[in-house]
Motif scaffolding. Structure first.
Motif, PDB file in Angstrom:
ATOM      1  N   ILE A 138      -5.775  -5.055  -2.173  1.00 28.77           N
ATOM      2  CA  ILE A 138      -5.279  -4.154  -3.208  1.00 28.77           C
ATOM      3  C   ILE A 138      -5.378  -4.921  -4.519  1.00 28.77           C
ATOM      4  O   ILE A 138      -4.904  -6.062  -4.617  1.00 28.77           O
ATOM      5  CB  ILE A 138      -3.831  -3.703  -2.976  1.00 28.77           C
ATOM      6  CG1 ILE A 138      -3.702  -2.944  -1.655  1.00 28.77           C
ATOM      7  CG2 ILE A 138      -3.350  -2.840  -4.142  1.00 28.77           C
ATOM      8  CD1 ILE A 138      -2.274  -2.580  -1.285  1.00 28.77           C
TER       9      ILE A 138
ATOM     10  N   ASN B  88       0.831  -1.200   0.000  1.00 27.37           N
ATOM     11  CA  ASN B  88       0.000   0.000   0.000  1.00 27.37           C
ATOM     12  C   ASN B  88       0.870   1.255   0.000  1.00 27.37           C
ATOM     13  O   ASN B  88       0.608   2.211  -0.740  1.00 27.37           O
ATOM     14  CB  ASN B  88      -0.937  -0.026   1.208  1.00 27.37           C
ATOM     15  CG  ASN B  88      -2.234   0.692   0.980  1.00 27.37           C
ATOM     16  OD1 ASN B  88      -2.538   1.152  -0.113  1.00 27.37           O
ATOM     17  ND2 ASN B  88      -3.036   0.796   2.023  1.00 27.37           N
TER      18      ASN B  88
ATOM     19  N   HIS C  75       3.063   1.258  -3.620  1.00 32.38           N
ATOM     20  CA  HIS C  75       2.369   1.446  -4.894  1.00 32.38           C
ATOM     21  C   HIS C  75       1.288   2.522  -4.864  1.00 32.38           C
ATOM     22  O   HIS C  75       1.012   3.136  -5.902  1.00 32.38           O
ATOM     23  CB  HIS C  75       1.764   0.119  -5.353  1.00 32.38           C
ATOM     24  CG  HIS C  75       2.801  -0.909  -5.654  1.00 32.38           C
ATOM     25  ND1 HIS C  75       3.566  -0.884  -6.792  1.00 32.38           N
ATOM     26  CD2 HIS C  75       3.224  -1.986  -4.939  1.00 32.38           C
ATOM     27  CE1 HIS C  75       4.406  -1.900  -6.784  1.00 32.38           C
ATOM     28  NE2 HIS C  75       4.224  -2.587  -5.667  1.00 32.38           N
ATOM     29  N   LEU C  76       0.658   2.731  -3.713  1.00 34.77           N
ATOM     30  CA  LEU C  76      -0.445   3.688  -3.645  1.00 34.77           C
ATOM     31  C   LEU C  76      -0.143   4.894  -2.762  1.00 34.77           C
ATOM     32  O   LEU C  76      -0.939   5.823  -2.693  1.00 34.77           O
ATOM     33  CB  LEU C  76      -1.721   2.985  -3.147  1.00 34.77           C
ATOM     34  CG  LEU C  76      -2.201   1.815  -4.003  1.00 34.77           C
ATOM     35  CD1 LEU C  76      -3.396   1.142  -3.353  1.00 34.77           C
ATOM     36  CD2 LEU C  76      -2.530   2.278  -5.413  1.00 34.77           C
ATOM     37  N   LYS C  77       0.988   4.844  -2.056  1.00 33.87           N
ATOM     38  CA  LYS C  77       1.384   5.927  -1.141  1.00 33.87           C
ATOM     39  C   LYS C  77       0.357   6.144  -0.035  1.00 33.87           C
ATOM     40  O   LYS C  77       0.185   7.243   0.460  1.00 33.87           O
ATOM     41  CB  LYS C  77       1.622   7.248  -1.903  1.00 33.87           C
ATOM     42  CG  LYS C  77       2.537   7.146  -3.115  1.00 33.87           C
ATOM     43  CD  LYS C  77       3.940   6.760  -2.752  1.00 33.87           C
ATOM     44  CE  LYS C  77       4.862   6.840  -3.951  1.00 33.87           C
ATOM     45  NZ  LYS C  77       5.413   5.575  -4.364  1.00 33.87           N
ATOM     46  N   HIS C  78      -0.326   5.064   0.365  1.00 35.03           N
ATOM     47  CA  HIS C  78      -1.309   5.114   1.451  1.00 35.03           C
ATOM     48  C   HIS C  78      -0.700   4.464   2.682  1.00 35.03           C
ATOM     49  O   HIS C  78      -0.326   3.295   2.647  1.00 35.03           O
ATOM     50  CB  HIS C  78      -2.590   4.362   1.081  1.00 35.03           C
ATOM     51  CG  HIS C  78      -3.329   4.950  -0.069  1.00 35.03           C
ATOM     52  ND1 HIS C  78      -4.291   4.245  -0.743  1.00 35.03           N
ATOM     53  CD2 HIS C  78      -3.264   6.163  -0.664  1.00 35.03           C
ATOM     54  CE1 HIS C  78      -4.783   4.995  -1.722  1.00 35.03           C
ATOM     55  NE2 HIS C  78      -4.175   6.160  -1.689  1.00 35.03           N
TER      56      HIS C  78
END
Length: 148
Positions: free
Chosen positions: A66, A53, A56-59
């Motif tokens: 995911i 997370n 790849h998503l910067k969360h």
């Protein structure tokens, strides 16, 4: 329909009968008019999914799933990562069985590949309805399968 399903285990969890889940996912795909189905499900713990997370998503949050979606129209091609820790926690939170919550999360990833979203409350409600359709299809598969 051409289909290929793969299951990757990065935790001590494993599906009891991969064949049953594969048959179910193919049934769901037929229901939505999928032309080809190539899915890889990776089952991992919270730490591993959190790292994905972030990367790849910067969360910087925990999540249950995911979906890395490379689908084109009704040709489904995706890698789906699922946190077994989150599935267990969500099952307790929502007072459902682990198995039901796992089906919900697995179908959720497929539904994202089919264009369903859950960003708004209306979309989330529609997604939940479609998850229920898939879960019901699993119970039909389970009832008709002796390999459980």
């Amino acid at each position: 329909m051409e289909s290929q399903l793969e299951y990757i285990y990065e935790t001590d969890f494993s599906l009891k009968t991969e064949k049953l889940y594969s048959s179910w996912l193919v049934s769901c795909s037929y229901h939505y008019g999928v032309h080809s189905l190539f899915l890889a499900y990776a089952f991992m713990d919270d730490d591993a999914l959190h790292a994905l997370n972030l990367k790849h998503l910067k969360h910087d949050t925990l999540t249950d799933i995911i979906t890395f979606d490379d689908s084109v129209g009704k040709d489904i091609n995706a890698n789906i990562a699922i946190s077994i820790d989150r599935v267990k926690a969500n099952a307790l939170t929502y007072s459902v069985s682990f198995d039901t919550e796992l089906l919900r999360v697995m179908s959720h990833g497929l539904l994202h590949c089919l264009g369903f979203s859950d960003k708004t409350s209306a979309e989330a409600q529609a997604m939940r309805t479609e998850e229920d359709v898939c879960i019901n299809l699993f119970h039909v598969e389970h009832k008709n399968t002796k390999d459980v």
